[in-house]
Scaffold this active site. Structure first.
Site, PDB file in Angstrom:
ATOM      1  N   CYS A  80     -21.979  -8.668 -24.109  1.00  0.00           N
ATOM      2  CA  CYS A  80     -21.627  -9.632 -25.153  1.00  0.00           C
ATOM      3  C   CYS A  80     -21.816 -11.070 -24.644  1.00  0.00           C
ATOM      4  CB  CYS A  80     -20.220  -9.365 -25.658  1.00  0.00           C
ATOM      5  SG  CYS A  80     -19.868 -10.143 -27.258  1.00  0.00           S
ATOM      6  N   HIS A 167     -20.419  -3.620 -27.187  1.00  0.00           N
ATOM      7  CA  HIS A 167     -19.391  -3.329 -26.176  1.00  0.00           C
ATOM      8  C   HIS A 167     -19.423  -1.841 -25.794  1.00  0.00           C
ATOM      9  CE1 HIS A 167     -17.230  -7.194 -26.104  1.00  0.00           C
ATOM     10  NE2 HIS A 167     -17.624  -7.294 -27.357  1.00  0.00           N
ATOM     11  N   GLU A 169     -17.856  -0.473 -23.422  1.00  0.00           N
ATOM     12  CA  GLU A 169     -16.583  -0.064 -22.821  1.00  0.00           C
ATOM     13  C   GLU A 169     -15.580   0.490 -23.823  1.00  0.00           C
ATOM     14  OE1 GLU A 169     -16.126  -4.563 -23.553  1.00  0.00           O
ATOM     15  OE2 GLU A 169     -17.704  -3.080 -23.247  1.00  0.00           O
ATOM     16  N   SER A 221      13.067   0.015 -11.116  1.00  0.00           N
ATOM     17  CA  SER A 221      13.457  -0.107 -12.524  1.00  0.00           C
ATOM     18  C   SER A 221      13.804   1.234 -13.142  1.00  0.00           C
ATOM     19  CB  SER A 221      12.314  -0.742 -13.326  1.00  0.00           C
ATOM     20  OG  SER A 221      11.210   0.145 -13.395  1.00  0.00           O
ATOM     21  N   GLY A 222      13.385   2.322 -12.494  1.00  0.00           N
ATOM     22  CA  GLY A 222      13.607   3.642 -13.060  1.00  0.00           C
ATOM     23  C   GLY A 222      12.351   4.252 -13.633  1.00  0.00           C
ATOM     24  N   GLY A 223      11.284   3.457 -13.754  1.00  0.00           N
ATOM     25  CA  GLY A 223      10.034   3.949 -14.311  1.00  0.00           C
ATOM     26  C   GLY A 223       9.113   4.541 -13.261  1.00  0.00           C
ATOM     27  N   VAL A 224       8.015   5.130 -13.731  1.00  0.00           N
ATOM     28  CA  VAL A 224       7.039   5.761 -12.851  1.00  0.00           C
ATOM     29  C   VAL A 224       6.423   4.750 -11.892  1.00  0.00           C
ATOM     30  CG1 VAL A 224       4.843   7.006 -12.778  1.00  0.00           C
ATOM     31  CG2 VAL A 224       6.502   7.512 -14.578  1.00  0.00           C
ATOM     32  N   ASP A 225       6.109   3.569 -12.396  1.00  0.00           N
ATOM     33  CA  ASP A 225       5.387   2.581 -11.596  1.00  0.00           C
ATOM     34  C   ASP A 225       6.184   2.132 -10.370  1.00  0.00           C
ATOM     35  OD1 ASP A 225       3.515   2.773 -13.629  1.00  0.00           O
ATOM     36  OD2 ASP A 225       4.343   1.058 -14.709  1.00  0.00           O
ATOM     37  N   SER A 226       7.446   1.777 -10.583  1.00  0.00           N
ATOM     38  CA  SER A 226       8.250   1.315  -9.449  1.00  0.00           C
ATOM     39  C   SER A 226       8.555   2.460  -8.487  1.00  0.00           C
ATOM     40  CB  SER A 226       9.549   0.660  -9.934  1.00  0.00           C
ATOM     41  OG  SER A 226      10.365   1.571 -10.630  1.00  0.00           O
ATOM     42  N   LEU A 227       8.668   3.688  -9.009  1.00  0.00           N
ATOM     43  CA  LEU A 227       8.899   4.847  -8.152  1.00  0.00           C
ATOM     44  C   LEU A 227       7.702   5.084  -7.233  1.00  0.00           C
ATOM     45  CD1 LEU A 227      10.513   7.385  -7.325  1.00  0.00           C
ATOM     46  CD2 LEU A 227       9.404   8.574  -9.232  1.00  0.00           C
TER      47      LEU A 227
END
Length: 511
Positions: A80, A167, A169, A221-227
């Site tokens: 683009c 595009h 993608e 935080s309790g989420g997957v990412d921080s774990l």
């Protein structure tokens, strides 16, 4: 490891380009559009992609890459705006032509070319442009056209420069993945060695090289990412990691106890639980604007961590956060517009005494999950539903109160429990599903009496990486049962509605 560099001109799909390349087991890295030639050479990419953007290449404020990029003898794909930059910078001409504007699904005619190998020549693509290439640079030829856009794609095979006005993608371009595969494998000749096991080893070494002998305070935080961030960092630096889990009173039912038990099992020592429910509620009192909620929560988190760090009496240098790519996208990059700030990237005070450590910030959600499995985190924990750092604060519209939190917490538990049971033996379970307590009330009937309670929204979506999502089609008979269960078991709910909005135009979370 072979890599593809993506020069970011501020387009909304830049991170999606990176995601698609990684789907092909090829490492991709996004850099600023004006990256120096010296830095490009240092990174040693096998190919370069120029992203889309919002500007016109002929405008006074248009942005361009370093001119030396065209002399590096590296294959380049322009998409683009990136295509238009390639054309103009090499001697072509781009103009605003109202007759050639195209938006949305568009039929396209391709010609035989290595970029279109194994692709039907009569096909369909996704266009979004008001400017068009009207004159080609020397050495380029047209390789695709539409009814309105004569130069929908062009190439210089000798220099290995390729450009597309559409595009590839986005999923709406039906042959997009094959086109990108042709570019990275056939034209750039990459090895395709981007795998979870390689990510794990690379990230562990990266953390070691950054942290050295310093100490890290982890914001759980309790989420997957921080774990995943915590377990990854623990494997890199061991006892120099201290994890603090703040119970801000904005978690789902039973979540605080479950998270603490899991942390002790996976990491072991240096785990601290801090109960700050009343502090967060007091800070959020009277606040209705979602951006303010996010920033207050982020700021309060840091204040709590600073106090905890001082009490622990360890010289922490780094604050570990589970920031991932979609968080950064929605908070706005150098040129893209902010959709909503993320609690990890938009609410930090200037007086922050820690340096940030964000080992996952260039990974997408599914890559984080794969990394988690390679770290031996149990499957059920790695594939738990995404949960925002601000928690239920962004699932209660309007002012936050304890009563409202209890309503949405209980309704959410009932909804998730029903969906878990309904799809327990299915491979087509919704990717994320939760409830939102709206700030609207409506009249209902309980027994023979009039009631006046809140309207609750159910939200269920299907997605891979949180960059885009489609609403999930739960059968109507089950929506009816869910509505009945919630209205009968949760006080002050008089009406249940189902959100059928895709992302875009909406975001997955309501706030």
């Amino acid at each position: 490891m072979d890599k593809i560099l993506i020069l970011d001109f501020g387009g909304q799909y830049t991170q999606l380009i990176a995601r698609r390349i990684r789907d092909l087991n090829v490492y991709s890295e996004i850099v600023d559009y004006d990256i120096s030639i010296e830095e490009i050479i240092k990174k040693n990419p096998k190919g370069i992609i120029l992203s889309g953007g919002y500007d016109s290449v002929y405008g006074d404020r248009s942005i361009k890459p370093n001119k030396g990029i065209w002399d590096l003898n590296i294959p380049i794909l322009g998409i683009c705006y990136g295509f238009q930059v390639m054309m103009q910078e090499n001697g072509g001409q781009v103009e605003n032509d109202k007759d050639s504007e195209e938006y949305g699904s568009t039929d396209i005619r391709l010609t035989t070319n290595e970029l279109f190998e194994n692709i039907e020549l009569d096909n369909n693509c996704w266009m979004s442009h008001s400017d068009s290439v009207i004159f080609l640079p020397k050495g380029f030829k047209v390789i695709a056209s539409t009814n309105k856009c004569l130069v929908a794609s062009a190439c210089n095979r000798e220099k290995k420069f390729y450009g597309v006005q559409f595009h590839p993608e986005v999923t709406q371009t039906t042959f997009g993945n094959q086109l990108l595969q042709n570019f990275v494998y056939s034209i750039c000749d990459v090895a395709g060695d981007w795998e979870p096991k390689n990510i794990k080893l690379e990230k562990i070494e990266e953390i070691k090289s950054i942290v050295k002998d310093d100490y890290v305070l982890c914001a759980i935080s309790g989420g997957v990412d921080s774990l995943v961030a915590a377990v990854l960092t623990a494997q890199a630096i061991g006892d120099k990691l201290y994890c603090v889990f703040v119970d801000h009173g904005l978690l789902r039912k039973n979540e605080s106890q479950e998270v603490c038990a899991l942390l002790k099992k996976l990491i072991g020592k240096n785990i601290f639980l801090v109960d700050q429910k009343q502090l967060f509620l007091s800070k959020l009192k009277g606040v209705v604007d979602p951006e303010q909620k996010r920033k207050i929560i982020g700021k309060t988190f840091i204040e709590v961590f600073e106090k905890v760090a001082n009490k622990i009496n360890v010289p922490f240098k780094y604050l570990l956060q589970g920031t991932i790519y979609p968080d950064i996208v929605e908070s706005g990059s150098k040129f893209s517009k902010t959709i909503k700030s993320h609690h990890n990237v938009g609410g930090l005070p200037e007086r922050l005494q820690f340096e940030l450590l964000e080992p996952l910030k260039y990974l997408f959600k599914d890559e984080v999950r794969k990394l988690g499995l390679s770290l031996d985190i149990p499957y059920q924990n790695v594939y738990r539903q995404p949960f925002p750092g601000p928690g239920l604060a962004v699932r209660v519209l309007g002012e936050i109160t304890e009563d409202k939190l209890e309503i949405v917490r209980e309704a959410d538990f009932l909804f998730r429990s029903y969906i878990d049971q309904l799809y327990k033996n299915s491979e087509h379970k919704p990717w994320q599903y939760f409830t939102v307590l709206t700030n609207s009330k409506s009249v209902g009937v309980v027994g023979d009496n009039r009631s006046y309670g809140y309207t609750l929204a159910l939200r269920a979506v299907d997605s891979m990486d949180a960059m885009s999502a489609k609403w999930y089609k739960i059968p109507l008979e089950h929506l009816e049962k869910i509505s009945s269960i919630i209205c009968n078991k949760v006080k002050n709910i008089s009406r249940v509605v189902y959100d059928i909005t895709n992302k875009p135009p909406g975001t997955i979370e309501w706030e």
